[in-house]
Design a protein around this motif. Sequence first.
Motif, PDB file in Angstrom:
ATOM      1  N   ASP A 119       6.284   0.594  14.914  1.00 17.33           N
ATOM      2  CA  ASP A 119       6.704  -0.519  14.056  1.00 17.33           C
ATOM      3  C   ASP A 119       6.104  -0.440  12.660  1.00 17.33           C
ATOM      4  O   ASP A 119       6.447  -1.262  11.799  1.00 17.33           O
ATOM      5  N   LEU A 120       5.234   0.546  12.434  1.00 21.48           N
ATOM      6  CA  LEU A 120       4.655   0.725  11.092  1.00 21.48           C
ATOM      7  C   LEU A 120       5.559   1.586  10.224  1.00 21.48           C
ATOM      8  O   LEU A 120       6.004   2.665  10.646  1.00 21.48           O
ATOM      9  N   PHE A 121       5.808   1.111   9.001  1.00 18.20           N
ATOM     10  CA  PHE A 121       6.448   1.938   7.978  1.00 18.20           C
ATOM     11  C   PHE A 121       5.320   2.723   7.294  1.00 18.20           C
ATOM     12  O   PHE A 121       4.492   2.153   6.609  1.00 18.20           O
ATOM     13  N   ASP A 122       5.287   4.028   7.515  1.00 18.15           N
ATOM     14  CA  ASP A 122       4.098   4.804   7.189  1.00 18.15           C
ATOM     15  C   ASP A 122       4.481   6.155   6.575  1.00 18.15           C
ATOM     16  O   ASP A 122       5.021   7.022   7.251  1.00 18.15           O
ATOM     17  N   LEU A 123       4.178   6.308   5.291  1.00 23.64           N
ATOM     18  CA  LEU A 123       4.525   7.570   4.606  1.00 23.64           C
ATOM     19  C   LEU A 123       3.674   8.739   5.083  1.00 23.64           C
ATOM     20  O   LEU A 123       3.950   9.882   4.720  1.00 23.64           O
ATOM     21  N   ASN A 124       2.640   8.457   5.864  1.00 25.47           N
ATOM     22  CA  ASN A 124       1.818   9.562   6.376  1.00 25.47           C
ATOM     23  C   ASN A 124       2.395  10.196   7.630  1.00 25.47           C
ATOM     24  O   ASN A 124       1.930  11.237   8.066  1.00 25.47           O
ATOM     25  N   PRO A 174       5.194  10.900  -6.090  1.00 29.34           N
ATOM     26  CA  PRO A 174       6.643  10.638  -6.096  1.00 29.34           C
ATOM     27  C   PRO A 174       7.456  11.609  -5.235  1.00 29.34           C
ATOM     28  O   PRO A 174       8.559  11.262  -4.798  1.00 29.34           O
ATOM     29  N   ALA A 175       6.881  12.771  -4.961  1.00 25.68           N
ATOM     30  CA  ALA A 175       7.598  13.724  -4.110  1.00 25.68           C
ATOM     31  C   ALA A 175       7.794  13.187  -2.700  1.00 25.68           C
ATOM     32  O   ALA A 175       8.568  13.756  -1.913  1.00 25.68           O
ATOM     33  N   LEU A 176       7.105  12.070  -2.371  1.00 21.53           N
ATOM     34  CA  LEU A 176       7.275  11.468  -1.043  1.00 21.53           C
ATOM     35  C   LEU A 176       8.560  10.650  -0.922  1.00 21.53           C
ATOM     36  O   LEU A 176       8.839  10.093   0.140  1.00 21.53           O
ATOM     37  N   ALA A 177       9.350  10.568  -2.002  1.00 26.91           N
ATOM     38  CA  ALA A 177      10.543   9.696  -1.970  1.00 26.91           C
ATOM     39  C   ALA A 177      11.478  10.038  -0.807  1.00 26.91           C
ATOM     40  O   ALA A 177      12.007   9.133  -0.149  1.00 26.91           O
ATOM     41  N   ARG A 190      20.204  10.939   0.939  1.00 28.04           N
ATOM     42  CA  ARG A 190      18.846  11.242   0.466  1.00 28.04           C
ATOM     43  C   ARG A 190      18.810  11.406  -1.042  1.00 28.04           C
ATOM     44  O   ARG A 190      17.840  11.010  -1.688  1.00 28.04           O
ATOM     45  N   LEU A 191      19.854  11.991  -1.602  1.00 28.48           N
ATOM     46  CA  LEU A 191      19.870  12.153  -3.065  1.00 28.48           C
ATOM     47  C   LEU A 191      19.984  10.797  -3.751  1.00 28.48           C
ATOM     48  O   LEU A 191      19.284  10.537  -4.739  1.00 28.48           O
ATOM     49  N   GLU A 192      20.837   9.933  -3.239  1.00 24.32           N
ATOM     50  CA  GLU A 192      20.929   8.577  -3.802  1.00 24.32           C
ATOM     51  C   GLU A 192      19.567   7.886  -3.735  1.00 24.32           C
ATOM     52  O   GLU A 192      19.095   7.310  -4.720  1.00 24.32           O
ATOM     53  N   ALA A 193      18.946   7.943  -2.575  1.00 23.50           N
ATOM     54  CA  ALA A 193      17.687   7.213  -2.371  1.00 23.50           C
ATOM     55  C   ALA A 193      16.563   7.783  -3.228  1.00 23.50           C
ATOM     56  O   ALA A 193      15.840   7.035  -3.892  1.00 23.50           O
ATOM     57  N   SER A 194      16.416   9.100  -3.228  1.00 25.32           N
ATOM     58  CA  SER A 194      15.290   9.662  -3.987  1.00 25.32           C
ATOM     59  C   SER A 194      15.510   9.454  -5.479  1.00 25.32           C
ATOM     60  O   SER A 194      14.550   9.226  -6.228  1.00 25.32           O
ATOM     61  N   THR A 195      16.763   9.473  -5.923  1.00 22.94           N
ATOM     62  CA  THR A 195      17.054   9.249  -7.347  1.00 22.94           C
ATOM     63  C   THR A 195      16.633   7.847  -7.763  1.00 22.94           C
ATOM     64  O   THR A 195      15.935   7.667  -8.771  1.00 22.94           O
ATOM     65  N   ASP A 235       0.840  -1.212   0.000  1.00 22.18           N
ATOM     66  CA  ASP A 235       0.000   0.000   0.000  1.00 22.18           C
ATOM     67  C   ASP A 235       0.873   1.260   0.000  1.00 22.18           C
ATOM     68  O   ASP A 235       0.528   2.276  -0.635  1.00 22.18           O
ATOM     69  N   GLN A 236       1.999   1.191   0.682  1.00 20.16           N
ATOM     70  CA  GLN A 236       2.899   2.351   0.733  1.00 20.16           C
ATOM     71  C   GLN A 236       3.595   2.564  -0.616  1.00 20.16           C
ATOM     72  O   GLN A 236       3.874   3.699  -1.001  1.00 20.16           O
ATOM     73  N   TRP A 237       3.831   1.476  -1.340  1.00 25.32           N
ATOM     74  CA  TRP A 237       4.413   1.612  -2.685  1.00 25.32           C
ATOM     75  C   TRP A 237       3.414   2.305  -3.623  1.00 25.32           C
ATOM     76  O   TRP A 237       3.779   3.210  -4.378  1.00 25.32           O
ATOM     77  N   ARG A 238       2.130   1.910  -3.516  1.00 25.39           N
ATOM     78  CA  ARG A 238       1.110   2.587  -4.330  1.00 25.39           C
ATOM     79  C   ARG A 238       1.056   4.075  -3.989  1.00 25.39           C
ATOM     80  O   ARG A 238       0.926   4.924  -4.859  1.00 25.39           O
ATOM     81  N   ARG A 239       1.163   4.374  -2.731  1.00 28.36           N
ATOM     82  CA  ARG A 239       1.156   5.768  -2.266  1.00 28.36           C
ATOM     83  C   ARG A 239       2.327   6.556  -2.877  1.00 28.36           C
ATOM     84  O   ARG A 239       2.167   7.666  -3.385  1.00 28.36           O
ATOM     85  N   LEU A 240       3.514   5.949  -2.873  1.00 23.88           N
ATOM     86  CA  LEU A 240       4.690   6.625  -3.451  1.00 23.88           C
ATOM     87  C   LEU A 240       4.491   6.859  -4.943  1.00 23.88           C
ATOM     88  O   LEU A 240       4.850   7.920  -5.464  1.00 23.88           O
TER      89      LEU A 240
END
Length: 402
Positions: free
Chosen positions: A330-335, A271-274, A358-363, A262-267
């Motif tokens: 324990d939740l991985f949560d983009l919110n 995409p600015a949530l990267a 962060r630049l490596e990851a967001s790229t 669900d978090q992948w769908r959210r991203l």
Amino acid sequence: MTTQPITATRPVSSADPFSYDVLEDPLPFQADLRERGPVVYLEKYDVYAMGRYAEVQAALTNWQTFQSAAGVGLSNFRYEKPWRQPSLLLEADPPHHDAPRAILTKILGPREIRRLTESWAADATELVDTLLANGPEFDGVADLAAAFPLRVFPDAVGIPQEGREDLLPYGDHVFNAFGPPNELVEKGAQRVAELSASIAAKCSRNELSEDGFGSQIWAAADRGDITEAQAPLIVRSLLTAGVDTTVNGLAAVLYAFATNPDQWRRLRQEPALARVAFDEAVRWESPVQTFFRTATRDVQVGTTLIPEGQKILMFLGSANRDPRRWVNPDLFDLNRDPSGHVGFGFGIHQCVGQHIARLEASTILNVLAKRIRSIEIMGPTRRHHNNTLRAWESLPLRVQLA
Ligand code: OVM
């Protein structure tokens, strides 16, 4: 009236945070540590440990009382690491820490590194396209989380091609060596002379390309901001701290998304949530789990008096999952807003390379979000054990293309 010694009431634990079981899954140990109290005496190593967010964050901010200059590992490195001079950053405090830190803060600052954005995006696209052309199944660690940093970071520092395969094993041993001399350290010790010589050779001025971070560090020596003797050690810090950490940070975010579709769908929708996603993964997984500090004076924390000279183990990973600080930790949560996590540390030693990470990851996340509809774990995952890092050996993934 008789007064009890204050240490009579100190919480104690006989557990070993560097044992096989805890390295495999540190969460039960950390929950127990937090429940015992704000600071807990670890009998096995004669050290203190902090596992709650409030105390870890406060101690990391108070470098005067909880120093780094006596070493951030279990032992006093000055006597026990003949193969490695202390880091001028990690294992120093003001005033010695100030000039090296100021130089890296500038060189690795968010504005300075923006020049890398386009070429890193092109590298990420090529890496991901080549990978996906081989089919929908791959190893998230070897093929992506390790492959991308190793493709872009050594070039950004400006080191030669030769010997780049030494970067990960060298870092692995340095991070192991912050812990006790257990079998992980013994195993690494076999190659330490060879690996440290290889890394040291890459830090001299004539080995570094003209346009990289390494040359920028040497330019600071030319200006007189640091000495010529300091320059190679500051380059070494980049090569030590910048590879295993980002590899496992990227592995963490891949694992987080593979297990939270669900978090992948959210991203993909946003995409600015990267960047938030990466910081949330650093909070959730805490690739750097622990560092020690040393008490510069007798200091009371909770009901415990920590004597001057004692080592205190700061559990970044535990603080980042402290329910006193985080809702559903324990939740991985983009919110959620993960800012304030201590996964990059806190205070004057907070990761100076975090903007690079962060630049490596967001790229890489931006490219993956465009190409990939879903990610799943397709086989048994394997942890890589390290005394300091929460690391992965293998993440077998299967993806569906968008
Ligand atoms: C350094 C160094 C080494 C390992 C880790 C680190 C996370 C820094 O040599 O400065 O920070």
